[in-house]
Design a protein around this motif. Structure first.
Motif, short mmCIF file in Angstrom:
data_model
loop_
_atom_site.label_atom_id
_atom_site.label_comp_id
_atom_site.label_asym_id
_atom_site.label_seq_id
_atom_site.Cartn_x
_atom_site.Cartn_y
_atom_site.Cartn_z
N GLU A 76 0.84 -1.32 0.06
CA GLU A 76 -0.04 0.09 0.16
C GLU A 76 0.75 1.44 0.02
OE1 GLU A 76 -2.24 -0.23 3.56
OE2 GLU A 76 -1.17 1.06 4.70
N PHE A 77 0.23 2.40 -0.52
CA PHE A 77 1.01 3.64 -0.55
C PHE A 77 0.06 4.75 0.26
CE2 PHE A 77 1.25 1.35 -4.58
CZ PHE A 77 2.55 1.25 -4.69
N ARG A 78 0.63 5.48 1.05
CA ARG A 78 -0.06 6.55 1.84
C ARG A 78 0.65 7.69 1.80
NH1 ARG A 78 -3.81 4.99 5.56
NH2 ARG A 78 -4.21 2.65 5.75
N VAL A 79 -0.26 8.93 1.83
CA VAL A 79 0.21 10.10 2.13
C VAL A 79 -0.33 10.71 3.37
CG1 VAL A 79 -0.29 12.64 1.26
CG2 VAL A 79 0.31 10.76 -0.42
N GLY A 80 0.68 10.67 4.21
CA GLY A 80 0.01 10.76 5.73
C GLY A 80 -0.89 9.64 6.11
N PRO A 81 -1.67 9.91 6.80
CA PRO A 81 -3.00 8.69 6.96
C PRO A 81 -3.80 8.14 5.84
CG PRO A 81 -3.76 11.12 7.92
CD PRO A 81 -2.43 11.25 7.20
N ARG A 82 -3.64 9.04 4.76
CA ARG A 82 -4.39 8.59 3.69
C ARG A 82 -4.05 7.53 2.68
NH1 ARG A 82 -8.37 12.25 1.81
NH2 ARG A 82 -8.98 13.89 3.31
N GLU A 83 -4.55 6.55 2.52
CA GLU A 83 -4.19 5.36 1.53
C GLU A 83 -4.61 5.79 0.04
OE1 GLU A 83 -4.56 0.84 0.18
OE2 GLU A 83 -5.43 1.44 2.15
N ILE A 84 -3.58 5.79 -0.71
CA ILE A 84 -3.96 6.47 -2.18
C ILE A 84 -4.18 5.07 -2.85
CG2 ILE A 84 -2.65 8.68 -1.93
CD1 ILE A 84 -0.57 7.20 -3.90
N GLY A 85 -3.72 3.91 -2.39
CA GLY A 85 -4.01 2.73 -3.32
C GLY A 85 -3.05 1.80 -2.90
N HIS A 86 -3.31 0.33 -3.27
CA HIS A 86 -2.42 -0.75 -3.06
C HIS A 86 -2.43 -1.43 -4.23
CE1 HIS A 86 -6.46 -1.77 -1.54
NE2 HIS A 86 -6.24 -2.85 -2.21
N ALA A 124 -4.28 17.11 1.97
CA ALA A 124 -3.15 17.14 2.91
C ALA A 124 -2.56 18.50 2.93
CB ALA A 124 -2.12 16.03 2.65
N LYS A 125 -2.20 19.22 1.97
CA LYS A 125 -1.68 20.54 2.15
C LYS A 125 -2.51 21.58 2.75
CE LYS A 125 1.54 21.73 -1.28
NZ LYS A 125 2.16 21.89 -2.37
N LYS A 126 -3.67 21.10 3.05
CA LYS A 126 -4.56 22.14 3.83
C LYS A 126 -4.16 22.32 5.15
CE LYS A 126 -8.07 22.09 0.35
NZ LYS A 126 -9.44 21.74 -0.25
N THR A 127 -3.37 21.18 5.72
CA THR A 127 -3.00 21.20 7.12
C THR A 127 -1.69 21.85 7.24
OG1 THR A 127 -2.16 19.14 6.92
CG2 THR A 127 -4.46 19.01 7.34
N PRO A 128 -1.11 22.27 8.36
CA PRO A 128 -0.05 22.89 8.64
C PRO A 128 0.88 21.67 8.53
CG PRO A 128 -1.51 23.79 10.33
CD PRO A 128 -2.21 22.65 9.62
N ALA A 129 0.96 20.52 9.04
CA ALA A 129 1.78 19.57 8.80
C ALA A 129 1.97 19.06 7.26
CB ALA A 129 1.31 18.18 9.54
N GLY A 130 0.83 19.10 6.65
CA GLY A 130 0.89 18.78 5.16
C GLY A 130 1.29 19.67 4.29
N ALA A 131 1.15 20.90 4.58
CA ALA A 131 1.62 22.11 3.80
C ALA A 131 3.25 21.88 4.05
CB ALA A 131 1.19 23.14 4.34
N GLU A 132 3.63 21.76 5.32
CA GLU A 132 5.23 21.80 5.40
C GLU A 132 6.11 20.32 4.71
OE1 GLU A 132 8.44 21.35 8.95
OE2 GLU A 132 6.54 22.04 9.40
#
Length: 149
Positions: free
Chosen positions: A36-46, A111-119
């Protein structure tokens, strides 16, 4: 002689290696097998070694991609935002990558809408990359969460 199964497994491994190199992506074993592939807590696919690739989209985007024949209905979750695409030969690599990149960019945008994701994802220029994907107007509208033109 290399079997068809081995050729597909090599194509899948190549995809795992490339997607794993994308900014902010983590790669892990999927709970139902595969990778599986994730961006932060979000799985984009597997993806599974035999070539089945499941990808997560916003439901509207998923519907447009299916309508345009880019991917198929998920093999189990037909009413969800998930899709299933089958890698049946090395020729399917570019399209599988395109589908995953589209999901990745959508999830990065969120994710970029969150401070951690933006960074963490500051180096990903979502708009420029979306321009480079050659999206149809209906796909682009669904990606941007606006009415289709």
């Amino acid at each position: 002689m290399v079997s068809e199964r081995e050729v597909i497994a090599r194509t899948v491994e190549r995809l795992i290696e490339e997607v794993g190199s994308w900014e902010g992506i983590t790669v892990a074993e999927h709970r139902f097998g595969g990778t599986e592939f994730r961006v932060g807590p979000r799985e984009i696919g597997h993806v599974h070694a035999w070539g089945m690739l499941d990808i997560a989209y916003l439901r509207k985007l998923r519907d447009v991609l299916i309508d345009e024949g880019e991917t198929g209905v998920h093999h189990l979750l037909a009413e969800s935002g998930w899709t299933t695409y089958y890698i049946e030969s090395p020729d399917d690599y570019d399209h599988a990558r395109w589908l995953l990149r589209l999901s990745y960019l959508y999830h990065v945008k969120i994710a970029k809408k969150t401070p951690a994701g933006a960074e963490e994802l500051a180096g990903v220029d979502v708009e420029a990359e979306v321009e480079g994907l050659g999206l149809s107007e209906p796909v682009r509208a669904a990606f941007e969460r606006r009415g289709a033109a």
